[in-house]
Design a protein around this motif. Structure first.
Motif, PDB file in Angstrom:
ATOM      1  N   ILE A  21     -33.219  70.133  79.526  1.00 36.76           N
ATOM      2  CA  ILE A  21     -33.893  68.994  80.157  1.00 36.76           C
ATOM      3  C   ILE A  21     -33.788  69.189  81.660  1.00 36.76           C
ATOM      4  O   ILE A  21     -32.696  69.311  82.215  1.00 36.76           O
ATOM      5  CB  ILE A  21     -33.305  67.652  79.718  1.00 36.76           C
ATOM      6  N   GLU A  22     -34.949  69.251  82.277  1.00 36.83           N
ATOM      7  CA  GLU A  22     -35.079  69.553  83.702  1.00 36.83           C
ATOM      8  C   GLU A  22     -35.727  68.370  84.413  1.00 36.83           C
ATOM      9  O   GLU A  22     -36.637  67.735  83.878  1.00 36.83           O
ATOM     10  CB  GLU A  22     -35.969  70.796  83.842  1.00 36.83           C
ATOM     11  N   CYS A  23     -35.281  68.119  85.629  1.00 37.80           N
ATOM     12  CA  CYS A  23     -35.875  67.070  86.450  1.00 37.80           C
ATOM     13  C   CYS A  23     -37.055  67.655  87.229  1.00 37.80           C
ATOM     14  O   CYS A  23     -36.892  68.604  87.989  1.00 37.80           O
ATOM     15  CB  CYS A  23     -34.828  66.504  87.397  1.00 37.80           C
ATOM     16  N   LEU A  24     -38.258  67.103  87.015  1.00 40.61           N
ATOM     17  CA  LEU A  24     -39.461  67.586  87.695  1.00 40.61           C
ATOM     18  C   LEU A  24     -39.764  66.816  88.973  1.00 40.61           C
ATOM     19  O   LEU A  24     -40.462  67.320  89.849  1.00 40.61           O
ATOM     20  CB  LEU A  24     -40.670  67.491  86.763  1.00 40.61           C
ATOM     21  N   GLN A  25     -39.298  65.583  89.052  1.00 43.52           N
ATOM     22  CA  GLN A  25     -39.428  64.738  90.251  1.00 43.52           C
ATOM     23  C   GLN A  25     -38.100  64.033  90.426  1.00 43.52           C
ATOM     24  O   GLN A  25     -37.461  63.675  89.433  1.00 43.52           O
ATOM     25  CB  GLN A  25     -40.462  63.630  90.036  1.00 43.52           C
ATOM     26  N   MET A  47     -41.537  67.555  75.574  1.00 42.00           N
ATOM     27  CA  MET A  47     -41.923  66.224  76.017  1.00 42.00           C
ATOM     28  C   MET A  47     -41.667  66.064  77.500  1.00 42.00           C
ATOM     29  O   MET A  47     -40.901  66.812  78.104  1.00 42.00           O
ATOM     30  CB  MET A  47     -41.170  65.138  75.232  1.00 42.00           C
ATOM     31  N   PHE A  48     -42.347  65.087  78.055  1.00 43.94           N
ATOM     32  CA  PHE A  48     -42.068  64.609  79.401  1.00 43.94           C
ATOM     33  C   PHE A  48     -41.476  63.211  79.255  1.00 43.94           C
ATOM     34  O   PHE A  48     -41.799  62.496  78.303  1.00 43.94           O
ATOM     35  CB  PHE A  48     -43.355  64.534  80.230  1.00 43.94           C
ATOM     36  N   CYS A  68     -39.563  61.912  86.839  1.00 46.68           N
ATOM     37  CA  CYS A  68     -40.135  62.605  85.680  1.00 46.68           C
ATOM     38  C   CYS A  68     -39.212  63.740  85.265  1.00 46.68           C
ATOM     39  O   CYS A  68     -38.762  64.522  86.107  1.00 46.68           O
ATOM     40  CB  CYS A  68     -41.521  63.152  86.030  1.00 46.68           C
ATOM     41  N   LEU A  69     -38.919  63.800  83.970  1.00 47.55           N
ATOM     42  CA  LEU A  69     -38.127  64.886  83.405  1.00 47.55           C
ATOM     43  C   LEU A  69     -38.922  65.529  82.278  1.00 47.55           C
ATOM     44  O   LEU A  69     -39.861  64.927  81.760  1.00 47.55           O
ATOM     45  CB  LEU A  69     -36.798  64.354  82.850  1.00 47.55           C
ATOM     46  N   ARG A  70     -38.551  66.737  81.917  1.00 46.17           N
ATOM     47  CA  ARG A  70     -39.170  67.368  80.758  1.00 46.17           C
ATOM     48  C   ARG A  70     -38.095  68.056  79.939  1.00 46.17           C
ATOM     49  O   ARG A  70     -37.089  68.539  80.469  1.00 46.17           O
ATOM     50  CB  ARG A  70     -40.260  68.365  81.153  1.00 46.17           C
ATOM     51  N   SER A  71     -38.314  68.091  78.632  1.00 49.90           N
ATOM     52  CA  SER A  71     -37.449  68.884  77.759  1.00 49.90           C
ATOM     53  C   SER A  71     -38.267  70.072  77.284  1.00 49.90           C
ATOM     54  O   SER A  71     -39.462  69.941  77.011  1.00 49.90           O
ATOM     55  CB  SER A  71     -36.939  68.054  76.577  1.00 49.90           C
ATOM     56  N   TYR A  72     -37.616  71.230  77.239  1.00 50.56           N
ATOM     57  CA  TYR A  72     -38.319  72.424  76.789  1.00 50.56           C
ATOM     58  C   TYR A  72     -37.382  73.353  76.030  1.00 50.56           C
ATOM     59  O   TYR A  72     -36.166  73.328  76.197  1.00 50.56           O
ATOM     60  CB  TYR A  72     -38.985  73.162  77.962  1.00 50.56           C
ATOM     61  N   PHE A  73     -38.007  74.152  75.179  1.00 48.47           N
ATOM     62  CA  PHE A  73     -37.316  75.149  74.376  1.00 48.47           C
ATOM     63  C   PHE A  73     -37.738  76.524  74.887  1.00 48.47           C
ATOM     64  O   PHE A  73     -38.917  76.751  75.143  1.00 48.47           O
ATOM     65  CB  PHE A  73     -37.713  74.988  72.902  1.00 48.47           C
ATOM     66  N   THR A  74     -36.789  77.430  75.038  1.00 42.06           N
ATOM     67  CA  THR A  74     -37.101  78.798  75.457  1.00 42.06           C
ATOM     68  C   THR A  74     -36.946  79.716  74.258  1.00 42.06           C
ATOM     69  O   THR A  74     -35.885  79.781  73.645  1.00 42.06           O
ATOM     70  CB  THR A  74     -36.160  79.241  76.603  1.00 42.06           C
TER      71      THR A  74
END
Length: 195
Positions: free
Chosen positions: A98-102, A74-75, A58-64
């Motif tokens: 984009i960060e790896c959550l799992q 999104m995931f 699972c990855l997610r993209s996020y804006f800071t």
């Protein structure tokens, strides 16, 4: 390894009629990557030349934003594609992380190689056009939902879209996706549990 890649390629492009030559061309263009939980795949201001197919994890993209608050866009889970598409298509620096959550297994496809595949396998262009159309429609639906739906309705939409994610990601990631606080998320879950 080649046989495994061929199986993965036919799985990724399951709606595309591919002969052995096409599968081999795609195999030469894609790279298998293992990403560990916590790793950053794309960071802000980075040049983005790849998009990624998520095979597992699972990855997610996020804006800071300017005050440091993260907004999850999104995931990406099994059989999803992810990138910073603004940077990918416009050649501008990345605006999302984009960060790896799992722990994940992903397949990287550089834009230059994809453009070459389009020339050699025209059916791939149709495949990706349909993917982009679906993604665009989903993003528009999400924007309209954020404008018009209550937090509870947005949560219901989230668990419909991502039925397997809720137990595997942190509450603040979900709250960030929904545009609410973690306290509001807890309250909504309690209300739903009560019926």
């Amino acid at each position: 390894m080649i046989l495994e890649n061929q199986n993965i390629i036919t799985q990724i492009f399951k709606n595309v009629d591919l002969d052995t030559i096409a599968v081999n061309l795609i195999n030469q263009g894609m790279e298998r990557i293992e990403v560990k939980k916590g790793e950053i795949l794309i960071d802000v201001n980075q040049v983005v030349i790849d998009q990624y197919y998520v095979h597992s994890g699972c990855l997610r993209s996020y804006f800071t934003d300017t005050v440091g608050k993260e907004h999850t866009l999104m995931f990406a889970i099994n059989d999803w594609w992810i990138s910073d598409y603004t940077a990918y298509f416009t050649k501008a620096p990345a605006i999302v992380t984009i960060e790896c959550l799992q722990d994940a297994v992903i397949y990287k496809l550089p834009k230059e190689k994809l453009d070459n595949l389009y020339e050699n396998i025209p059916s791939l262009e149709s495949f990706f056009r349909k993917k982009m159309e679906g993604a665009f429609a989903s993003f528009q639906k999400r924007i309209l939902g954020n404008i018009s739906l209550s937090a509870r309705e947005r949560y219901h939409s989230f668990i419909t879209t991502y039925p397997t994610i809720e137990k595997t990601v942190k509450n603040y990631h979900i709250a960030s996706y929904l545009g609410i606080t973690t306290e509001s998320l807890s309250r909504i879950r309690k209300e739903i549990a009560k019926g």
